[in-house]
Enzyme design. Structure first.
Site, mmCIF file in Angstrom:
data_model
loop_
_atom_site.group_PDB
_atom_site.id
_atom_site.type_symbol
_atom_site.label_atom_id
_atom_site.label_comp_id
_atom_site.label_asym_id
_atom_site.label_seq_id
_atom_site.Cartn_x
_atom_site.Cartn_y
_atom_site.Cartn_z
ATOM 1 N N LYS A 1 49.211 80.259 28.081
ATOM 2 C CA LYS A 1 49.588 79.354 26.981
ATOM 3 C C LYS A 1 48.357 78.853 26.209
ATOM 4 O O LYS A 1 48.330 78.902 24.991
ATOM 5 C CB LYS A 1 50.347 78.125 27.516
ATOM 6 C CG LYS A 1 51.665 78.431 28.180
ATOM 7 C CD LYS A 1 52.422 77.153 28.466
ATOM 8 C CE LYS A 1 51.720 76.220 29.440
ATOM 9 N NZ LYS A 1 51.672 76.703 30.833
ATOM 10 N N ARG B 1 57.854 69.414 29.071
ATOM 11 C CA ARG B 1 57.931 70.083 30.372
ATOM 12 C C ARG B 1 59.225 69.722 31.082
ATOM 13 O O ARG B 1 59.466 70.227 32.186
ATOM 14 C CB ARG B 1 56.763 69.642 31.241
ATOM 15 C CG ARG B 1 55.676 70.695 31.455
ATOM 16 C CD ARG B 1 54.579 70.053 32.258
ATOM 17 N NE ARG B 1 53.682 70.966 32.892
ATOM 18 C CZ ARG B 1 52.535 71.396 32.361
ATOM 19 N NH1 ARG B 1 52.186 71.046 31.158
ATOM 20 N NH2 ARG B 1 51.745 72.193 33.049
ATOM 21 N N ARG C 1 53.630 73.199 41.461
ATOM 22 C CA ARG C 1 53.728 73.305 40.002
ATOM 23 C C ARG C 1 54.694 74.422 39.598
ATOM 24 O O ARG C 1 55.453 74.273 38.642
ATOM 25 C CB ARG C 1 52.336 73.544 39.402
ATOM 26 C CG ARG C 1 51.460 72.299 39.490
ATOM 27 C CD ARG C 1 49.991 72.629 39.399
ATOM 28 N NE ARG C 1 49.610 73.089 38.076
ATOM 29 C CZ ARG C 1 48.600 73.924 37.836
ATOM 30 N NH1 ARG C 1 47.873 74.393 38.821
ATOM 31 N NH2 ARG C 1 48.316 74.276 36.617
#
Ligand code: AMP
Length: 225
Positions: free
Chosen positions: A30, A103, A181
């Site tokens: 990203k 997110r 994560r």
């Protein structure tokens, strides 16, 4: 101010007006691709990870609170991150690319209440590739530049090309933090794919940086026509 939003055919040297999101799992590329988009289309790039790491490095009380969470691979609270991002978006009403936000669906709702997003880029990369990429990732302890031992190594082992400072593994790139994560990505972030289905540009993020950039740019140019 140039009129309206239909100015996408402008020459590339001129900045385009567009609001973009880039989403994808950890180490999907990203940051790298968002940087390229920012340079190519002349829009600013905001990375919530970079903003949080800068606050952490400042040693402020807020930075210490943030560090406790991000080093464990935990997300920071929605309101805190929004308060950090909002001033940057407000300062650039003409557009930007936002990397690392939203997110969660809640974060997307907060954003959607304030601005209209043009396109959402998804970098599709399976977990095993992310894990392999993360294990080789190294960060400069001074300027934050990211290297990869195999794909973009520094000229001198363990030393940053830009400022000569030592490189290290990011605190949240340890196997335990990465596991957390990636689990969070699938549980909390992946639902954004449906949320933004109408605006989604899906890109295969598995190939190398140049190949991904070529397909991404072609897809974005088509979407902007
Ligand atoms: P990144 O550099 O994008 O991988 O972000 C590093 C860390 O910062 C993440 O693992 C989270 O702990 C935190 N973070 C970044 N963006 C957000 C966000 N939008 N919401 C909550 N936490 C975030």
């Amino acid at each position: 101010m140039r009129g309206g939003r239909k100015i996408y055919k402008a020459p590339l040297q001129e900045s385009l007006e567009m609001k973009l999101l880039i989403i994808g799992p950890q180490a999907s590329g990203k940051g790298t691709q968002a940087n390229r988009i920012a340079k190519h289309y002349g829009i600013p790039h905001f990375s919530t990870g970079d903003l949080l790491r800068a606050e952490k490095a400042s040693g402020s009380a807020l930075g210490r609170e943030i560090a406790a969470r991000i080093d464990q691979g935990e997300m920071v609270p929605d309101e805190l991150i929004w308060n950090m991002v909002k001033p940057h978006l407000d300062a650039h009403p003409e557009g930007w690319i936002l990397d690392g936000y939203p997110r969660t669906i809640r974060q997307a709702e907060i954003l959607d209440d304030e601005v209209s997003i043009d396109h959402v880029i998804l970098l599709d990369v399976p977990d095993e590739v992310c894990i392999e990429r993360i294990s080789g990732r190294r960060i400069c302890t001074r300027c934050g530049h990211i290297y990869h031992l195999k794909y973009s190594p520094p000229r001198r082992e363990g030393v940053c090309d830009l400022d000569g400072a030592p490189l290290k593994l990011r605190a949240d790139d340890t196997p335990a933090a990465v596991k957390k994560r990636l689990a969070d990505y699938h549980l909390k972030t992946a639902p954004l794919i449906d949320h933004y289905a109408a605006k989604l540009i899906r890109i295969d993020g598995r190939p190398g940086i140049e190949e991904v950039w070529t397909s991404l740019r072609a897809a974005l140019d088509t979407a902007l026509e």
